[in-house]
Design an enzyme around this catalytic site. Structure first.
Site, PDB file in Angstrom:
ATOM      1  N   ALA A  30      28.119  45.927  51.532  1.00 51.58           N
ATOM      2  CA  ALA A  30      27.693  45.053  52.616  1.00 51.58           C
ATOM      3  C   ALA A  30      28.888  44.812  53.516  1.00 51.58           C
ATOM      4  CB  ALA A  30      27.176  43.725  52.056  1.00 51.58           C
ATOM      5  N   HIS A 473      36.508  45.083  37.964  1.00 55.66           N
ATOM      6  CA  HIS A 473      37.878  44.996  38.473  1.00 55.66           C
ATOM      7  C   HIS A 473      38.487  46.397  38.580  1.00 55.66           C
ATOM      8  CE1 HIS A 473      38.673  40.527  37.135  1.00 55.66           C
ATOM      9  NE2 HIS A 473      37.732  40.635  38.038  1.00 55.66           N
ATOM     10  N   HIS A 516      42.861  38.073  39.142  1.00 60.75           N
ATOM     11  CA  HIS A 516      41.703  38.809  39.629  1.00 60.75           C
ATOM     12  C   HIS A 516      42.108  39.555  40.900  1.00 60.75           C
ATOM     13  CE1 HIS A 516      38.514  36.409  37.236  1.00 60.75           C
ATOM     14  NE2 HIS A 516      39.694  36.297  36.663  1.00 60.75           N
TER      15      HIS A 516
END
Length: 543
Positions: A30, A473, A516
């Site tokens: 997106a 990840h 992260h």
């Protein structure tokens, strides 16, 4: 700027060490990419992990060099008094205040005493409270900030932070479609049209220039867009290597089998894929009123190898891993047809071994979540020694090319050892006071399948094999490393063998990081924008 419109979910190949399961692999296809669907966590890396980038052939890429870009991109909203009382904390010097990306603790963060209980429990187990894990030291228990515009109470994705505010610019055009390949100047096109044999693609100092890209519009028509300066790929760790391969950049053996002439012999494309397995553990709550509907619990502990194994076991674990590096390297090399040598791969794994056992970076993350009526953990190994790949895969002819996503979860025994040790640490946490006083029965996978505190290795391995899911990840498939190590882009993020194609996404990150990915990706992109602008100022060749 081109955006993808293809399906949202793909699947991995069957994973040998996860009961041969094929796992759904989600991607954020997106405007805004995966930042539109991720968990919004904003945690950076251990400083030594970023320092390691330089040792892989990237001069000038280390923690001190990247740190200003972490700050430049961020607009951090300090926690409110109520949030501070509930566990939110920060070190002002670590954060930026005026960047485009808003970060904060959301108003939905759980208030009350749960954070203090968790903090006290982890401290009883030797884990310190980390007031702010964004200063280059991730270890300990913390509440993390998120990519959230707190006052607007909305997700702060990449499009909201960087794109929509400038969408009206006359030199910016957003086009929906699925990018197929990069188009080359006449030399590169000659290579494709002649069917340059495997192994004879451009290499060394000979470079080709991109003249545009080809994409498939939503209606199915193929359209070409020209490029007068540069082509910048930012399709992520899954799609970027596929676009490069479709463009004739990659391992000639793979390209030849697909009928794609080799333009640039670059066997690192699609290799070095590092993806973490995510494993759950869920308990009933003895106090369901503790956690109402709609709250967020951004709490986690980050542990080192020393934390997991203790001083008595650590030397033996480290020595056994060191002895295994040649074996793991040979297994990874065999999977890529030895186009990237076992010797080169062992250099990378030795660097990782040093990070884990000498530099003491964190090697496991344990999320501690709470929801109505339940507590639980999701945990994973951080610094992976396993390596997989992402490649185009011919499933039935020239017009039916597809992809093969193969993380090779738990290929390296050390990854499994760390994962099981982290699971045991999570179990111990929930059964240690004061948390133990409000935690009830194990409801997943259940006490019979995984007994509290005395489960066998076989029971743990069974749980991993049946319950692990992708952590999303993934990185490394177009790694910023020296070419002899299997690198795909140089320290200016330019694809080897090209004059004007760069990659700016998670695929260029060479090693897993303890935080992260989001925070480090924004910092990398901030620095990349500066490199690109400076390059244009020098008159770089060539949207």
């Amino acid at each position: 700027m081109l955006t993808r419109t293809s399906p949202l979910t793909d699947a991995t190949t069957p994973q040998k060490h996860l009961a041969n399961r094929s796992l759904e692999y989600h991607q954020g296809k997106a405007i805004g990419g995966t930042s539109t669907i991720n968990g919004m966590t904003y945690v950076r890396a251990d400083a030594a992990e970023i320092d390691a980038w330089a040792a892989l052939g990237n001069p000038g890429w280390d923690w001190n060099a990247l740190y200003p870009y972490y700050q430049r991109g961020e607009a951090f909203a300090p926690p409110t008094a109520a949030q501070t009382a509930a566990g939110a904390s920060w070190v002002p010097a670590y954060h930026g205040e005026s960047g485009p990306l808003r970060t904060s603790y959301p108003y939905e963060m759980l208030n009350g005493t749960l954070f203090d209980r968790m903090r006290t429990t982890w401290e009883a187990l030797g884990q310190p409270w980390n007031r702010d894990p964004n200063g280059g030291d991730v270890r300990g228990f913390a509440a993390w900030p998120m990519t959230v515009d707190r006052d607007a109470d909305v997700r702060e994705d990449a499009a909201r932070a960087y794109l929509w505010g400038v969408a009206a610019r006359r030199n910016l055009h957003i086009v929906q479609g699925t990018v197929r390949r990069v188009l080359w100047d006449h030399n590169g096109e000659d290579a494709r049209s002649r069917g340059r044999p495997a192994g004879s693609g451009f290499d060394g100092d000979e470079k080709v220039a991109a003249r545009g890209v080809e994409y498939v519009a939503p209606g199915g028509e193929t359209i070409t867009v020209g490029a007068t300066k540069e082509v910048i790929l930012s399709a992520g760790s899954i799609r970027t290597p596929l676009i490069l391969e479709e463009s004739g950049v990659g391992n000639p053996d793979i390209l030849g089998a697909l009928g794609i002439p080799t333009v640039i012999d670059l066997p690192g494309v699609g290799e070095n894929f590092q993806e973490q397995p995510n494993i759950p553990l869920v308990y009933n709550s003895n106090r369901p009123e503790e956690v109402p509907e709609g709250v967020i619990t951004p709490f986690a502990a980050f542990l080192t190898a020393g934390d997991l194994f203790g001083p008595s076991r650590l030397p033996e674990i480290a020595a056994r891993a060191l002895e295994s590096l040649p074996t793991w390297s040979a297994q990874i090399a065999a999977a890529n047809g030895n186009r990237i040598s076992a010797k080169a791969l062992e250099r990378i794994l030795r660097l990782q071994h040093d990070l884990a056992f000498a530099k003491n970076v964190t090697v496991a993350e344990i999320i501690c979540f709470a929801r109505p009526g339940q507590f639980g953990s999701a945990w994973w190994p951080l610094l992976l020694f396993s390596r997989g790949s992402v490649h185009l895969h011919n499933t039935g002819g020239e017009e039916q090319k597809n992809m093969a996503i193969d993380p090779q979860y738990l290929l390296a025994d050390l990854d499994k050892t760390i994962t099981i040790a982290a699971g045991r640490a999570a179990q111990t946490f929930w059964r240690t006071a004061p948390m133990a006083g409000i935690v009830g029965a194990n409801v997943f996978p259940g006490a019979e399948a995984l007994p509290d505190l005395n489960a066998t290795d076989v029971q743990w391995e069974t749980h991993l094999a049946s319950a692990a899911t992708p952590n999303h990840h993934g990185l490394g498939t177009a790694a910023m490393m020296s070419r002899d190590l299997g690198g795909v882009v140089d320290s200016e993020l330019r694809v080897y063998g090209t004059r004007n194609v760069r990659v700016v996404d998670a695929s260029v990150i060479p090693l897993q990081i303890s935080g992260h990915l989001t925070a480090t990706l924004y910092a990398l992109a901030e620095r990349a924008s500066e490199i690109i602008i400076m390059g244009q100022g020098k008159g770089s060749e060539g949207c």
